[in-house]
Design a protein around this motif. Structure first.
Motif, mmCIF file in Angstrom:
data_model
loop_
_atom_site.group_PDB
_atom_site.id
_atom_site.type_symbol
_atom_site.label_atom_id
_atom_site.label_comp_id
_atom_site.label_asym_id
_atom_site.label_seq_id
_atom_site.Cartn_x
_atom_site.Cartn_y
_atom_site.Cartn_z
ATOM 1 N N ILE A 98 -30.875 40.593 -25.138
ATOM 2 C CA ILE A 98 -32.134 41.307 -24.963
ATOM 3 C C ILE A 98 -31.920 42.755 -25.361
ATOM 4 C CG2 ILE A 98 -31.650 41.843 -22.546
ATOM 5 C CD1 ILE A 98 -34.625 41.564 -21.970
ATOM 6 N N ALA A 99 -32.931 43.379 -25.911
ATOM 7 C CA ALA A 99 -32.828 44.766 -26.353
ATOM 8 C C ALA A 99 -32.935 45.706 -25.154
ATOM 9 C CB ALA A 99 -33.919 45.090 -27.371
ATOM 10 N N TYR A 100 -32.254 46.840 -25.240
ATOM 11 C CA TYR A 100 -32.309 47.826 -24.168
ATOM 12 C C TYR A 100 -33.732 48.350 -23.993
ATOM 13 C CZ TYR A 100 -31.608 52.282 -21.771
ATOM 14 O OH TYR A 100 -31.693 53.333 -20.906
ATOM 15 N N SER A 101 -34.438 48.562 -25.106
ATOM 16 C CA SER A 101 -35.813 49.059 -25.022
ATOM 17 C C SER A 101 -36.720 48.070 -24.298
ATOM 18 C CB SER A 101 -36.355 49.341 -26.427
ATOM 19 O OG SER A 101 -36.313 48.158 -27.211
ATOM 20 N N THR A 102 -36.468 46.785 -24.449
ATOM 21 C CA THR A 102 -37.274 45.774 -23.753
ATOM 22 C C THR A 102 -37.080 45.867 -22.249
ATOM 23 O OG1 THR A 102 -37.023 44.323 -25.673
ATOM 24 C CG2 THR A 102 -37.790 43.319 -23.633
ATOM 25 N N VAL A 103 -35.823 46.069 -21.822
ATOM 26 C CA VAL A 103 -35.556 46.244 -20.392
ATOM 27 C C VAL A 103 -36.259 47.487 -19.867
ATOM 28 C CG1 VAL A 103 -33.750 46.603 -18.664
ATOM 29 C CG2 VAL A 103 -33.351 45.027 -20.566
ATOM 30 N N CYS A 104 -36.211 48.581 -20.649
ATOM 31 C CA CYS A 104 -36.861 49.828 -20.224
ATOM 32 C C CYS A 104 -38.370 49.634 -20.060
ATOM 33 C CB CYS A 104 -36.582 50.942 -21.237
ATOM 34 S SG CYS A 104 -34.852 51.450 -21.309
ATOM 35 N N GLN A 105 -38.985 48.956 -21.009
ATOM 36 C CA GLN A 105 -40.423 48.733 -20.934
ATOM 37 C C GLN A 105 -40.797 47.926 -19.698
ATOM 38 O OE1 GLN A 105 -41.486 46.884 -24.612
ATOM 39 N NE2 GLN A 105 -41.014 48.696 -25.856
ATOM 40 N N TYR A 106 -40.012 46.894 -19.405
ATOM 41 C CA TYR A 106 -40.329 46.047 -18.256
ATOM 42 C C TYR A 106 -40.157 46.823 -16.951
ATOM 43 C CZ TYR A 106 -40.285 42.104 -15.035
ATOM 44 O OH TYR A 106 -40.566 41.246 -13.995
ATOM 45 N N VAL A 107 -39.071 47.619 -16.839
ATOM 46 C CA VAL A 107 -38.820 48.357 -15.597
ATOM 47 C C VAL A 107 -39.861 49.449 -15.409
ATOM 48 C CG1 VAL A 107 -37.170 49.826 -14.384
ATOM 49 C CG2 VAL A 107 -36.365 47.825 -15.632
ATOM 50 N N ARG A 108 -40.230 50.149 -16.505
ATOM 51 C CA ARG A 108 -41.238 51.203 -16.384
ATOM 52 C C ARG A 108 -42.582 50.644 -15.916
ATOM 53 N NH1 ARG A 108 -39.710 52.823 -21.735
ATOM 54 N NH2 ARG A 108 -38.003 54.349 -21.671
ATOM 55 N N ALA A 109 -42.884 49.426 -16.319
ATOM 56 C CA ALA A 109 -44.150 48.824 -15.896
ATOM 57 C C ALA A 109 -44.160 48.510 -14.400
ATOM 58 C CB ALA A 109 -44.401 47.537 -16.686
ATOM 59 N N LEU A 110 -42.962 48.385 -13.794
ATOM 60 C CA LEU A 110 -42.885 48.048 -12.375
ATOM 61 C C LEU A 110 -42.727 49.266 -11.483
ATOM 62 C CD1 LEU A 110 -40.521 44.939 -12.470
ATOM 63 C CD2 LEU A 110 -43.011 44.961 -12.345
ATOM 64 N N GLU A 111 -42.108 50.327 -12.009
ATOM 65 C CA GLU A 111 -41.810 51.492 -11.195
ATOM 66 C C GLU A 111 -42.522 52.709 -11.743
ATOM 67 O OE1 GLU A 111 -37.601 51.824 -11.235
ATOM 68 O OE2 GLU A 111 -37.347 50.486 -9.516
ATOM 69 N N ALA A 112 -43.034 53.519 -10.854
ATOM 70 C CA ALA A 112 -43.626 54.792 -11.251
ATOM 71 C C ALA A 112 -42.506 55.773 -11.583
ATOM 72 C CB ALA A 112 -44.493 55.348 -10.122
ATOM 73 N N VAL A 113 -42.627 56.460 -12.688
ATOM 74 C CA VAL A 113 -41.599 57.404 -13.118
ATOM 75 C C VAL A 113 -41.745 58.687 -12.313
ATOM 76 C CG1 VAL A 113 -40.636 58.683 -15.054
ATOM 77 C CG2 VAL A 113 -41.648 56.412 -15.417
#
Length: 530
Positions: A116-131
């Motif tokens: 899996i791409a690192y950017s894909t993990v980032c997108q999924y986590v950002r959608a779950l957590e408020a930055v």
């Protein structure tokens, strides 16, 4: 964008037909026609040069609303959700510095064979957590340094909270980083004291096979005794290491951690990689083995350099280290203690047992970071893992065999029996509760013949597997002797010399006789009590 620009300019400026453009660019005429129709729809039939340039510079827009996730499967979502849940658990437990970042989650998935791409993990986590919004820090400029191989190594301490054997334990992590190659080594200790400092350096230099020219420290209390203006008075432990390993210590300015920024970053990075997800271990040794494996994996990975370049730099670092001409340094303190009436010495509020023949005498104790060794003259008479709980009793049953032979009834409720190996205690409760002297004699036999608790347990298990319901000390001794290749005793009939049916009858008869004797003795005691 390049294809679209080439098609439109070829059609407008060079007057090429759709067929010619498709032939020259090696694409379908339908694709060329699609781009030209989109252009005419946006700009009209007679666009100006400014409108043409504006259209060509506009980034294309894609409708991704109907796309289906192909990489972020249900399994991947479950794993990432588990990482985020573990972060919340760590925060609730006070482990704020042991949270997984998105990069750590991606590496964990890669290690488990999930592509899996690192950017894909980032997108999924950002959608779950408020930055979170962090206040802007003042901008500073730093000067990058470059060191030749084997010249400089940085050292620092970090803290990690783990569960060892189910007990929450605060551990201290000693971290080393070689400046040339960024090679990292880390070691766990229960305390951040002088002995741990010396043992960490000994372990690291032993593993590297040499020492650097310069060691960089902050102003930690285990290295700096006091400040003398701009100079520092070194502790006795640091002076010993300087003389033994022939390195020069370099200290950072106060509150200037960036002067050893490599190891500052290494502490945080290693702690996250090793202990943001895995926090439960059976023992300190298991946690150290896990930490060493993580460090080896980090040292083999590409970072700000390729894996091959990193490997060559590490080899250059190790080759340039100063050889260990004088071997390992002695990492202990030696003190004298008097043995008390319980055949123990008291070290920093903790009682440690020694052989009962030494009661009232004076012994020398070598204090290491995680263990103590007791010497009587030149003989090593006891060794224990150090306990950090004041008032604790650390007892070895073997140290009291002489006393128990005189007072066998004291064995049942003794602290020594409670701290012995659980299998040995279970053997006593099952077969020797009514004959403690036989059990003590069995332990004395094992001690005198350099046998361990495991040999006793293994021999008893072998006898039980053959159907014996009652086991005596003599049978266990004979079984251990047989396992060592000795001659069989009268209590141990070799199965090879007796038919299976006869062997079974003999063991059954012996068990029946023992049961009858036990019943007779119990009845006699009951009559005497009445």
């Amino acid at each position: 964008m390049e294809e679209k620009t080439t098609i439109i300019l070829s059609h407008r400026r060079e007057g090429m037909s759709i067929r010619e453009i498709a032939r020259r660019n090696g694409m379908s005429r339908k694709t060329v026609r699609k781009y030209l129709r989109e252009f005419e729809k946006e700009t009209g039939p007679s666009p100006t040069s400014g409108e043409v340039d504006g259209y060509l510079l506009t980034k294309p827009k894609y409708d991704s609303s109907g796309r289906v996730r192909r990489v972020v499967t249900e399994e991947v979502r479950r794993r990432i959700d588990g990482f985020i849940s573990r972060n919340r658990e760590n925060v609730a437990a006070g482990l704020h510095k042991q949270q997984m970042r998105k990069l750590d989650m991606w590496r964990r998935l890669q290690d488990d064979g999930i592509r899996i791409a690192y950017s894909t993990v980032c997108q999924y986590v950002r959608a779950l957590e408020a930055v979170p919004v962090h206040p802007q820090k003042p901008v500073k400029a730093y000067i990058r340094q470059d060191y030749e191989p084997g010249f400089r190594c940085e050292f620092d301490w970090g803290v990690a909270t783990l569960w060892l054997g189910g007990v929450r334990t605060r551990l201290h992590m000693a971290v080393f980083t070689l400046d040339h190659s960024n090679m990292r080594k880390a070691y766990l200790f229960s305390r951040e004291d002088t002995l741990a400092l010396m043992e960490a350096h000994r372990n690291c230099f032993r593993e590297l096979g040499g020492t650097p020219r310069v060691m960089a420290y902050d102003n930690m209390r285990t290295a700096v005794k006091k400040f003398l203006g701009r100079d520092r008075e070194h502790t006795d432990a640091l002076l010993r290491m300087e003389v033994h390993y022939c390195f020069t210590p370099h200290f950072c300015n106060p509150r200037s951690g960036w002067e050893k920024g490599k190891v500052e970053r290494s502490v945080e990075y290693i702690r996250r990689r090793a202990f943001s997800f895995d926090v439960r271990f059976d023992s300190l040794e298991a946690a150290q083995a896990h930490l060493s494996a993580v460090c080896d994996r980090i040292n083999a990975e590409a970072s700000n350099m390729s894996a091959d370049e990193k490997r060559s730099r590490i080899q250059a670092d190790i080759a340039a280290l100063r050889p260990l001409d004088h071997g390992d340094i002695g990492c202990f303190e030696q003190r004298l203690y008097r043995v008390g009436k319980y055949s123990t010495i008291t070290v920093e509020g903790v009682h440690y047992s020694v052989p009962d023949r030494l009661v009232g005498s004076q012994v020398a104790v070598k204090l290491y970071s995680e263990r103590i060794v007791v010497m009587s003259g030149r003989d090593r008479v006891a060794a224990h893992a150090r306990s950090r709980r004041s008032g604790d009793w650390v007892i070895d049953l073997m140290h009291y065999l002489g006393t128990f032979l005189r007072k066998p009834a004291a064995l049942g409720r003794s602290v020594a029996l409670r701290q012995v190996h659980p299998s040995v205690a279970a053997l006593y409760r099952e077969h020797f509760r009514e004959s403690p002297r036989s059990f003590i004699e069995l332990l004395a036999y094992a001690r005198d013949n350099n046998l361990a608790y495991t040999d006793i347990v293994r021999a008893a298990a072998s006898l039980e597997a053959r159907g014996l319901q009652r086991i005596s000390a003599e049978q266990i001794q004979a079984q251990m002797l047989s396992a060592q290749g000795g001659s069989a005793a009268v209590y141990d009939v070799p199965a090879a010399d007796v038919p299976d049916t006869l062997q079974t009858e003999i063991e059954s008869s012996a068990s029946h006789t023992l049961d009858m004797l036990s019943s007779f003795m119990e009845a006699s005691r009951a009559m005497q009590a009445n």
